[in-house]
Design an enzyme around this catalytic site. Structure first.
Site, PDB file in Angstrom:
ATOM      1  N   CYS A  82       1.237  -1.087  -0.074  1.00  0.00           N
ATOM      2  CA  CYS A  82      -0.348   0.164  -0.285  1.00  0.00           C
ATOM      3  C   CYS A  82       0.652   1.123   0.244  1.00  0.00           C
ATOM      4  O   CYS A  82       1.281   1.641  -0.793  1.00  0.00           O
ATOM      5  CB  CYS A  82      -0.820  -0.128   1.520  1.00  0.00           C
ATOM      6  SG  CYS A  82      -2.386   0.968   0.858  1.00  0.00           S
ATOM      7  N   GLU A 171      -2.170  -8.980   3.470  1.00  0.00           N
ATOM      8  CA  GLU A 171      -2.199 -10.193   5.360  1.00  0.00           C
ATOM      9  C   GLU A 171      -3.485 -10.013   5.811  1.00  0.00           C
ATOM     10  O   GLU A 171      -3.665 -10.683   6.366  1.00  0.00           O
ATOM     11  CB  GLU A 171      -1.197  -8.755   5.821  1.00  0.00           C
ATOM     12  CG  GLU A 171      -1.713  -7.491   6.262  1.00  0.00           C
ATOM     13  CD  GLU A 171      -1.550  -6.388   5.879  1.00  0.00           C
ATOM     14  OE1 GLU A 171      -1.287  -6.620   4.042  1.00  0.00           O
ATOM     15  OE2 GLU A 171      -1.870  -5.272   5.384  1.00  0.00           O
ATOM     16  N   ASP A 227       0.121 -14.136  30.851  1.00  0.00           N
ATOM     17  CA  ASP A 227       2.406 -13.666  30.660  1.00  0.00           C
ATOM     18  C   ASP A 227       2.725 -13.795  31.820  1.00  0.00           C
ATOM     19  O   ASP A 227       4.150 -14.592  31.711  1.00  0.00           O
ATOM     20  CB  ASP A 227       1.618 -12.438  30.357  1.00  0.00           C
ATOM     21  CG  ASP A 227       1.008 -12.034  29.517  1.00  0.00           C
ATOM     22  OD1 ASP A 227       0.904 -12.643  28.241  1.00  0.00           O
ATOM     23  OD2 ASP A 227       1.189 -10.670  28.653  1.00  0.00           O
ATOM     24  N   LYS A 367       1.125 -12.555  21.257  1.00  0.00           N
ATOM     25  CA  LYS A 367       0.072 -12.742  22.430  1.00  0.00           C
ATOM     26  C   LYS A 367       0.048 -14.256  22.314  1.00  0.00           C
ATOM     27  O   LYS A 367       0.030 -15.190  22.729  1.00  0.00           O
ATOM     28  CB  LYS A 367      -1.698 -12.235  22.501  1.00  0.00           C
ATOM     29  CG  LYS A 367      -1.976 -13.309  24.356  1.00  0.00           C
ATOM     30  CD  LYS A 367      -1.133 -12.029  25.382  1.00  0.00           C
ATOM     31  CE  LYS A 367      -2.448 -12.262  26.890  1.00  0.00           C
ATOM     32  NZ  LYS A 367      -2.092 -11.310  27.419  1.00  0.00           N
TER      33      LYS A 367
END
Ligand code: XMP
Length: 511
Positions: A82, A171, A227, A367
């Site tokens: 882009c 993507e 985490d 994550k």
């Protein structure tokens, strides 16, 4: 050293998505703002390829982000997406134009020609477009290899210099062959090896810390969130009993949560776990406080005090472990934005603990990768796939003043709601769901008597990143069962409502 790709960020909203898509192909990707690394730096770092992200600007704006044209000469393959595509065209001497009737947004038919980027991609397919400017003339040495109805150069390439640009977004899943195009770039053009795997990440990290931290005293603040749990399990494997985890139980956790965390880490993993039952302390400090930001500040500060006291009891600490993950690292590199809520987590600790070094074993992981690492380390599914839970806990889900009674009502209502979502197999529909005790009482009737009980609000949201969120369309049957059970089983509740606000304008939590 694993092969790595640089995602050079020009301010596009999909920067993290691009890096995740690369990592899904088992190739390590890093995101850097375009002004934080030079062309020489890219070469020196040994990146196998560079992806220019999109961005909101036009290359002709003086203030728009530009890049050193030397990058096209250092011999590292580039894929511009882009704005990144237009920037490459502009840097190499092509022409970028803007015309109102040339803008495209959404799913668009695409025709491609053969080139290394489109290996195995059919001539006609669908891509995702979002642009106004377009390349009207590719630079010298480039040929146009894709078109859409409105875009004369939807992709271009210079095979010799290994430079590629696409106007659309490979993507995004709406670009049907986007994944194939990225694969072609990574493996066909850049020659990357698929060597980024969680299994080897875990092994290598354990080995690294085993050597580096041998004989050192290591401390970690465990919240029971994903985490810090994964960081704890990983460090425990590396340094064993030299690791002490301090779990500050502020009494604002969900039903049975504190016991579950304790059981998992002390019994299953056999860790040195100190659980500090600080409920009284927190509730005392919070007595009479109704203002959300004040509650958050008190909890954050008190947490630090409790942790500090515990750390002092342990004595000299060499290493403080933090569960920082990659999105935290990326976010902290960005500019200032308005504080909507002061988030409390275990990040504010370095100032109060006397230690020699900080170790952040998860700072390179997204994550989903943290979860995979956790699974490989043997952390139970309930914990690895746990929904997010705010540091200040139920304090921000009990509106207004916090009392034991209100916390108990919230815990029970929340547990019922979660049970019903699970019983209906609806967990996969929503990313976070919980009960809130509103400050509102209303009139009800039970048997033949008047009641005057609390109103519980149920909230469930669907989101990718928690920056924006939709309210989840949970099946009515689930809401009905939850409502009926909560009003029947939880004393003091006479009404249940469902929150149907998205974020923005609302936030996920009520306070
Ligand atoms: P909001 O309410 O800001 O929440 O839309 C976005 C996400 O962040 C979580 N949240 C927190 N997480 N400490 C945390 O670690 C906090 O103080 C905190 N406050 C909100 C919230 O649960 C949601 O997932």
């Amino acid at each position: 050293m694993v092969d790595k790709i640089l995602v050079l960020d020009f301010g596009g909203q999909y920067n993290q998505l691009i890096a995740r898509r690369v990592r899904e192909q088992s190739v390590y990707a890093e995101i850097k703002p375009y002004n934080k690394i030079t062309a020489d730096g890219i070469k020196a770092e040994g990146y196998k390829g560079v992806i220019f992200t999109g961005g909101p600007n036009s290359v002709y704006d003086e203030s728009s982000p530009h890049y050193d044209p030397k990058i096209l000469e250092i011999g590292v393959p580039i894929l511009g997406i882009c704005y990144g595509d237009q920037l490459m065209a502009y840097m190499a001497g092509g022409k970028v134009d803007s015309a109102e009737n040339s803008s495209e947004y959404g799913k668009t038919s695409l025709t491609v020609e053969q080139c290394p980027l489109f290996e195995g991609v059919p001539a006609d397919s669908v891509c995702w477009m979002s642009h106004t400017d377009f390349i009207s003339e590719p630079p010298k040495g480039f040929r146009t290899v894709a078109r859409t109805e409105k875009c004369p150069c939807a992709a271009m390439c210079d095979e010799e210099r290994r430079l590629y640009g696409v106007q659309f977004h490979p993507e995004v899943t709406h670009t049907v062959y986007g994944k194939d195009m990225l694969k072609n770039f990574l493996f066909g053009v850049c020659g990357c090896a698929a060597d980024w795997r969680m299994e080897s990440f875990v092994e290598q990290s354990v080995e690294k810390y085993r050597k580096a931290l041998a004989g050192k005293k290591v401390l970690l603040a465990l919240s029971g969130g994903v985490d810090s749990s994964v960081a704890a399990a990983l460090m425990h494997r590396a340094v064993g009993d030299n690791l002490t985890c301090v779990f500050v139980d502020h009494g604002l956790l969900r039903k049975d949560e504190g016991d579950f965390v304790e059981k998992t880490f002390r019994e299953k993993f056999g860790m040195n776990l100190v659980r500090v039952n600080a409920r009284e302390r927190f509730l005392t400090k919070l007595r009479g406080v109704t203002e959300p930001e004040k509650k958050r500040k008190i909890i954050g500060e008190e947490f630090i005090r409790v942790f500090e006291e515990e750390a002092k009891k342990i004595g000299k600490i060499n290493v403080l472990v933090q569960g920082t993950i990659y999105p935290d690292v990326i976010e902290s590199g960005k500019g200032d934005s308005a504080v909507i809520k002061s988030h409390h987590n275990v990040g504010g600790l370095p100032d109060v603990v006397d230690f020699d070094e900080i170790v952040e074993p998860l700072r390179d992981l997204f994550k989903d990768e943290v979860r995979e690492a956790g699974t490989r380390l043997g952390i139970p599914k309930e914990l690895v796939w746990r929904q997010p839970f705010p540091g200040p806990g139920l304090a921000v889900r009990v509106i207004g003043e916090i009392t034991e009674e209100k916390l108990a009502i919230t815990r029970e209502a929340d547990a019922i709601f979660r049970e019903e979502v699970a019983a209906a197999g609806a967990e996969g529909m929503t990313n976070q769901y919980f009960a809130v005790l509103t400050g509102l009482r209303s009139v009800g009737v039970m048997g033949d008597a008047r009641t005057y009980g609390y109103t519980v609000a149920l909230r469930a949201v669907t989101t990718d990143d928690f920056m924006t969120a939709e309210w989840t369309r949970l099946p009515f049957e689930v809401l009905e069962r939850a409502s009926s059970r909560i009003t029947n089983e939880v004393q003091g509740v006479s009404r249940v409502v469902y929150d149907i606000t998205s974020k923005p304008p609302a936030t996920v939590e009520w306070e």
